[in-house]
Write a protein that holds these residues in place. Sequence first.
Motif, PDB file in Angstrom:
ATOM      1  N   ILE A 222      -5.988  38.053 -31.131  1.00  0.00           N
ATOM      2  CA  ILE A 222      -5.291  39.253 -31.619  1.00  0.00           C
ATOM      3  C   ILE A 222      -4.762  39.010 -33.039  1.00  0.00           C
ATOM      4  O   ILE A 222      -4.926  39.853 -33.929  1.00  0.00           O
ATOM      5  N   ILE A 223      -4.166  37.842 -33.246  1.00  0.00           N
ATOM      6  CA  ILE A 223      -3.633  37.514 -34.576  1.00  0.00           C
ATOM      7  C   ILE A 223      -4.767  37.488 -35.611  1.00  0.00           C
ATOM      8  O   ILE A 223      -4.658  38.066 -36.690  1.00  0.00           O
ATOM      9  N   LEU A 224      -5.856  36.861 -35.225  1.00  0.00           N
ATOM     10  CA  LEU A 224      -7.017  36.788 -36.112  1.00  0.00           C
ATOM     11  C   LEU A 224      -7.522  38.183 -36.482  1.00  0.00           C
ATOM     12  O   LEU A 224      -7.752  38.491 -37.654  1.00  0.00           O
ATOM     13  N   ALA A 225      -7.671  39.022 -35.469  1.00  0.00           N
ATOM     14  CA  ALA A 225      -8.189  40.370 -35.710  1.00  0.00           C
ATOM     15  C   ALA A 225      -7.276  41.139 -36.657  1.00  0.00           C
ATOM     16  O   ALA A 225      -7.735  41.836 -37.562  1.00  0.00           O
ATOM     17  N   LYS A 226      -5.973  40.983 -36.463  1.00  0.00           N
ATOM     18  CA  LYS A 226      -5.012  41.671 -37.328  1.00  0.00           C
ATOM     19  C   LYS A 226      -5.154  41.225 -38.779  1.00  0.00           C
ATOM     20  O   LYS A 226      -5.096  42.035 -39.696  1.00  0.00           O
ATOM     21  N   ARG A 227      -5.340  39.901 -38.929  1.00  0.00           N
ATOM     22  CA  ARG A 227      -5.501  39.355 -40.278  1.00  0.00           C
ATOM     23  C   ARG A 227      -6.706  39.971 -40.962  1.00  0.00           C
ATOM     24  O   ARG A 227      -6.790  40.047 -42.183  1.00  0.00           O
ATOM     25  N   LEU A 230      -8.509  44.522 -38.269  1.00  0.00           N
ATOM     26  CA  LEU A 230      -9.256  45.155 -37.186  1.00  0.00           C
ATOM     27  C   LEU A 230      -8.284  45.628 -36.112  1.00  0.00           C
ATOM     28  O   LEU A 230      -7.269  44.982 -35.857  1.00  0.00           O
ATOM     29  N   LYS A 231      -8.593  46.754 -35.499  1.00  0.00           N
ATOM     30  CA  LYS A 231      -7.850  47.172 -34.315  1.00  0.00           C
ATOM     31  C   LYS A 231      -8.352  46.353 -33.130  1.00  0.00           C
ATOM     32  O   LYS A 231      -9.525  45.992 -33.080  1.00  0.00           O
ATOM     33  N   VAL A 232      -7.459  46.080 -32.187  1.00  0.00           N
ATOM     34  CA  VAL A 232      -7.854  45.252 -31.042  1.00  0.00           C
ATOM     35  C   VAL A 232      -7.763  46.043 -29.742  1.00  0.00           C
ATOM     36  O   VAL A 232      -6.740  46.676 -29.446  1.00  0.00           O
ATOM     37  N   VAL A 233      -8.832  45.996 -28.972  1.00  0.00           N
ATOM     38  CA  VAL A 233      -8.879  46.626 -27.655  1.00  0.00           C
ATOM     39  C   VAL A 233      -9.025  45.524 -26.608  1.00  0.00           C
ATOM     40  O   VAL A 233      -9.845  44.625 -26.778  1.00  0.00           O
ATOM     41  N   ALA A 234      -8.240  45.587 -25.556  1.00  0.00           N
ATOM     42  CA  ALA A 234      -8.405  44.653 -24.446  1.00  0.00           C
ATOM     43  C   ALA A 234      -9.199  45.341 -23.353  1.00  0.00           C
ATOM     44  O   ALA A 234      -8.864  46.448 -22.923  1.00  0.00           O
ATOM     45  N   GLU A 235     -10.273  44.688 -22.892  1.00  0.00           N
ATOM     46  CA  GLU A 235     -11.118  45.233 -21.833  1.00  0.00           C
ATOM     47  C   GLU A 235     -10.707  44.659 -20.486  1.00  0.00           C
ATOM     48  O   GLU A 235     -10.299  43.500 -20.410  1.00  0.00           O
ATOM     49  N   GLY A 236     -10.879  45.436 -19.441  1.00  0.00           N
ATOM     50  CA  GLY A 236     -10.703  44.894 -18.089  1.00  0.00           C
ATOM     51  C   GLY A 236      -9.281  44.525 -17.739  1.00  0.00           C
ATOM     52  O   GLY A 236      -9.037  43.526 -17.059  1.00  0.00           O
ATOM     53  N   VAL A 237      -8.318  45.338 -18.195  1.00  0.00           N
ATOM     54  CA  VAL A 237      -6.917  45.107 -17.844  1.00  0.00           C
ATOM     55  C   VAL A 237      -6.701  45.578 -16.405  1.00  0.00           C
ATOM     56  O   VAL A 237      -6.902  46.750 -16.095  1.00  0.00           O
ATOM     57  N   GLU A 238      -6.349  44.637 -15.536  1.00  0.00           N
ATOM     58  CA  GLU A 238      -6.260  44.960 -14.113  1.00  0.00           C
ATOM     59  C   GLU A 238      -4.857  44.888 -13.546  1.00  0.00           C
ATOM     60  O   GLU A 238      -4.631  45.340 -12.422  1.00  0.00           O
ATOM     61  N   THR A 239      -3.910  44.284 -14.281  1.00  0.00           N
ATOM     62  CA  THR A 239      -2.554  44.141 -13.736  1.00  0.00           C
ATOM     63  C   THR A 239      -1.496  44.565 -14.753  1.00  0.00           C
ATOM     64  O   THR A 239      -1.729  44.505 -15.965  1.00  0.00           O
TER      65      THR A 239
END
Length: 282
Positions: A222-227, A230-239
């Motif tokens: 996430i930190i890398l993407a921000k640098r 880039l916007k960050v999407v998390a896939e497969g969030v189950e909890t």
Amino acid sequence: AKRAGRGQYRFFDQSLNSNSDIEEFHLEQAFADALRERQFVLHYQPQVCLDSMEIVGYETLVRWQHPDYGLLFPDRFIPMAERSGFVVPLGMEVIRLACEQLVEWQQQGLKAHPLAVNVSPIQLSEPGFCDRVRAEMERHGLAQDMLELEVTETAVLDEQAMENLNCLNDAGIRLSLDDFGTGYSGLAHLESVPVGKLKIDRSLISRICNSHDDSPVVSSTIILAKRMNLKVVAEGVETPEQLVHLKVAGCDIAQGYHLSRPIPAADVPHFHATFNRLQETG
Ligand code: C2E
Ligand code: MG
Ligand code: MG
Ligand code: MG
């Protein structure tokens, strides 16, 4: 498909792995029939902004409503479609369906949200892919930013793929990198591909067990993407724990069964209204 008879069944039998000409023939026949008879349908999975907890878009996921075998998931037919080249016309059908759906929802007065469509590396390597996508959107009178294409990373993106990506990006069609963290992920890749979003693969998200930082790979990504803006999407969030962790770590958008499974088009208007009302009332 019925015409193909017994031979046809073998394509859906996981235990068989033969590539005989006859089987290839039946498969192509089945795909062609399916396209003509409009057996491919899209399901829609909401993408939720972690700041506002509002739905900001939907990912389209193709299903094959097969007359004999019922609803088939992409894992059952995308690999074969990629091997046979059928994924190219199938991919255009998916884009056409997404455009039609966008127009229908706009006509119903549903607040416009972009649709994310999955694209196979094989489609991306087709000359003229970018132009065909742009033409389809224009034909439907849609703004280019209503469509987002999800591309998966491959070992190398050939020249034609890069040309298509740059053309799509220049046209204002959004691009995102799917399944980040699985295959050939490299930072070098990220710098050469004109994507605006990065989707962290479910296999990484599933390692988050509590809301503390027990998955440094995810938080570093996430930190890398921000640098890299880039916007960050998390896939497969189950909890709910994963959701909290991701929010704290600065992830922008989440998608997964905890928020919603992919749903048929007919369920979207109600789901959308209910979800956003729930958020308003807390
Ligand atoms: P993907 O693009 O990474 O899509 C995410 C997959 O994870 C979807 O599976 C979705 O239903 C599933 N998923 C979402 N949230 C969760 C969760 O919380 N837990 C679990 N266990 N799974 C979750 P689906 O629909 O079976 O699609 C599988 C793959 O097939 C997609 O992976 C994509 O690579 C491909 N695909 C789907 N539609 C298309 C298409 O129209 N064209 C092409 N070329 N590929 C497609
Ligand atoms: Mg995807
Ligand atoms: Mg993915
Ligand atoms: Mg995937």
